[in-house]
Design a protein around this motif. Structure first.
Motif, PDB file in Angstrom:
ATOM      1  N   UNK A 202       0.953  -1.332   0.147  1.00 27.54           N
ATOM      2  CA  UNK A 202      -0.056  -0.037   0.094  1.00 27.54           C
ATOM      3  C   UNK A 202       0.981   1.296  -0.100  1.00 27.54           C
ATOM      4  N   UNK A 203       2.001   1.281   0.641  1.00 25.21           N
ATOM      5  CA  UNK A 203       2.813   2.605   0.622  1.00 25.21           C
ATOM      6  C   UNK A 203       3.372   2.714  -0.919  1.00 25.21           C
ATOM      7  N   UNK A 204       3.841   1.854  -1.537  1.00 26.87           N
ATOM      8  CA  UNK A 204       4.124   1.917  -3.162  1.00 26.87           C
ATOM      9  C   UNK A 204       2.888   2.432  -3.689  1.00 26.87           C
ATOM     10  N   UNK A 205       1.511   2.087  -3.737  1.00 28.25           N
ATOM     11  CA  UNK A 205       0.262   2.201  -4.095  1.00 28.25           C
ATOM     12  C   UNK A 205       0.119   3.832  -3.828  1.00 28.25           C
ATOM     13  N   UNK A 206       0.386   4.264  -2.590  1.00 29.99           N
ATOM     14  CA  UNK A 206       0.004   5.821  -2.364  1.00 29.99           C
ATOM     15  C   UNK A 206       0.896   6.725  -3.121  1.00 29.99           C
ATOM     16  N   UNK A 207       2.302   6.159  -2.959  1.00 31.28           N
ATOM     17  CA  UNK A 207       3.150   6.916  -3.888  1.00 31.28           C
ATOM     18  C   UNK A 207       2.926   7.166  -5.553  1.00 31.28           C
ATOM     19  N   UNK A 208       2.295   6.159  -5.879  1.00 29.82           N
ATOM     20  CA  UNK A 208       1.692   6.249  -7.200  1.00 29.82           C
ATOM     21  C   UNK A 208       0.411   6.721  -7.404  1.00 29.82           C
ATOM     22  N   UNK A 209      -0.318   7.272  -6.349  1.00 26.63           N
ATOM     23  CA  UNK A 209      -1.633   8.064  -6.274  1.00 26.63           C
ATOM     24  C   UNK A 209      -2.608   7.346  -5.694  1.00 26.63           C
ATOM     25  N   UNK A 210      -2.645   6.393  -5.086  1.00 20.78           N
ATOM     26  CA  UNK A 210      -3.895   5.631  -4.557  1.00 20.78           C
ATOM     27  C   UNK A 210      -4.704   6.725  -3.826  1.00 20.78           C
ATOM     28  N   UNK A 211      -6.021   6.469  -3.900  1.00 19.52           N
ATOM     29  CA  UNK A 211      -6.929   7.064  -3.237  1.00 19.52           C
ATOM     30  C   UNK A 211      -7.697   6.241  -2.216  1.00 19.52           C
ATOM     31  N   UNK A 212      -7.520   5.199  -2.403  1.00 19.40           N
ATOM     32  CA  UNK A 212      -8.142   4.159  -1.194  1.00 19.40           C
ATOM     33  C   UNK A 212      -6.944   2.860  -1.499  1.00 19.40           C
ATOM     34  N   UNK A 213      -6.854   2.524  -0.235  1.00 19.55           N
ATOM     35  CA  UNK A 213      -6.150   1.395   0.066  1.00 19.55           C
ATOM     36  C   UNK A 213      -6.869   0.405   0.887  1.00 19.55           C
ATOM     37  N   UNK A 214      -6.727  -0.960   0.615  1.00 19.65           N
ATOM     38  CA  UNK A 214      -7.553  -2.078   1.080  1.00 19.65           C
ATOM     39  C   UNK A 214      -6.820  -2.859   1.899  1.00 19.65           C
ATOM     40  N   UNK A 215      -7.002  -2.709   3.383  1.00 26.47           N
ATOM     41  CA  UNK A 215      -5.874  -3.199   4.274  1.00 26.47           C
ATOM     42  C   UNK A 215      -6.740  -4.332   5.218  1.00 26.47           C
ATOM     43  N   UNK A 216      -6.063  -5.456   5.272  1.00 30.20           N
ATOM     44  CA  UNK A 216      -6.595  -6.439   6.259  1.00 30.20           C
ATOM     45  C   UNK A 216      -5.535  -6.961   7.219  1.00 30.20           C
ATOM     46  N   UNK A 217      -4.665  -7.672   6.685  1.00 30.03           N
ATOM     47  CA  UNK A 217      -3.660  -8.350   7.529  1.00 30.03           C
ATOM     48  C   UNK A 217      -2.880  -7.303   8.477  1.00 30.03           C
ATOM     49  N   UNK A 218      -2.657  -6.222   8.069  1.00 33.08           N
ATOM     50  CA  UNK A 218      -1.957  -5.399   8.890  1.00 33.08           C
ATOM     51  C   UNK A 218      -2.573  -4.796   9.797  1.00 33.08           C
ATOM     52  N   UNK A 219      -3.804  -4.717   9.960  1.00 33.33           N
ATOM     53  CA  UNK A 219      -4.792  -4.433  10.904  1.00 33.33           C
ATOM     54  C   UNK A 219      -5.241  -5.549  11.952  1.00 33.33           C
ATOM     55  N   UNK A 220      -5.581  -6.509  11.325  1.00 29.86           N
ATOM     56  CA  UNK A 220      -6.331  -7.676  11.963  1.00 29.86           C
ATOM     57  C   UNK A 220      -5.265  -9.017  12.267  1.00 29.86           C
ATOM     58  N   UNK A 221      -4.154  -9.085  11.546  1.00 28.87           N
ATOM     59  CA  UNK A 221      -3.310 -10.156  11.765  1.00 28.87           C
ATOM     60  C   UNK A 221      -3.872 -11.124  10.562  1.00 28.87           C
ATOM     61  N   UNK A 222      -2.967 -12.199  10.586  1.00 27.76           N
ATOM     62  CA  UNK A 222      -2.914 -13.097   9.528  1.00 27.76           C
ATOM     63  C   UNK A 222      -4.448 -13.923   9.578  1.00 27.76           C
TER      64      UNK A 222
END
Length: 243
Positions: A202-222
């Motif tokens: 997601x960090x690479x995506x933000x650097x390329x212009x992401x306006x929405x990131x979809x994050x599960x594992x980093x928040x809730x664990x595997x």
């Protein structure tokens, strides 16, 4: 643990945005609650998460029942089959995974019947991987034009799942999506969203212009599916090395 994880993810979003001179307020964090108990999802909402994303319709409906009210904006981020459209339209703010014009037609028909405009994203296979869903980059502008002409739809932008395990390839896919979005935006000013980037990229995506990131594992664990996949990968590596 969720509070600590969430704080860490938000700090990483801030840092990635700052690295390219962006305001992190322009990045929406969608917490992916796949295989997460409703009680855990409720805890995340209490910690300030507003946007929740589900991969499967059955789980989406189950969690909506457990977390009623206006505190959550729901996102359908997984593959959507046409026979499930009736269960999703009008129940989520944004469908990320419109991977064909024909699926768009089914969604538009249901939305018109409800007297609404359903927000959608066109899914693009920006990495051109054979196993991934989405229209090819070369077909994206034509598909977007088709969706824009549908009365019951509101095309909000584009979505992709980048190649995994290769940040350079992911970056190229994200850049392709941004360029496609910019071309489409010239025709439809509201088609601004770039839903791209997950826990591993997601960090690479933000650097390329992401306006929405979809994050599960980093928040809730595997989750269980992720653990099984990692176990299988580990086993294959051991077999390949002769251990």
């Amino acid at each position: 643990m969720i509070a600590q994880n969430l704080a860490a993810v938000r700090a990483r979003i801030e840092a990635a945005a700052r690295n390219v001179g962006r305001d992190a307020a322009g990045v929406t964090l969608v917490a992916v609650t796949k295989e997460v108990d409703a009680a855990v999802a409720r805890e995340a909402v209490a910690l300030g998460l507003v946007d929740l994303g589900e991969n499967r319709v059955k789980e989406l409906l189950k969690k909506q029942e457990a977390l009623p009210g206006p505190d959550v904006r729901w996102h359908m981020i997984g593959t959507l089959q046409r026979n499930k459209v009736v269960q999703v339209v009008g129940r989520v703010g944004l469908i990320h995974s419109v991977d064909s014009v024909s699926l768009g037609e089914a969604i538009a028909g249901r939305a018109q019947a409800q007297g609404i405009r359903q927000g959608v994203l066109l899914e693009v296979n920006a990495g051109e991987e054979r196993q991934k869903h989405g229209v090819a980059p070369s077909e994206a502008e034509e598909a977007a034009r088709g969706l824009l002409d549908m009365t019951g739809l509101r095309l909000r932008g584009l979505m992709t799942v980048a190649p995994q395990g290769d940040l350079d390839a992911a970056s190229r896919a994200f850049r392709t999506l941004r360029e496609l979005r910019d071309a489409i935006k010239m025709r439809a000013e509201e088609a601004i969203e770039l839903s791209m980037g997950m826990t591993d990229d997601f960090e690479v995506a933000i650097e390329e212009g992401a306006t929405i990131v979809r994050i599960g594992t980093a928040i809730f664990g595997a989750r269980e599916t992720s653990r099984r996949k990692n176990d299988q990968v580990g086993k294959m590596k051991e077999e390949g090395s002769g251990k």
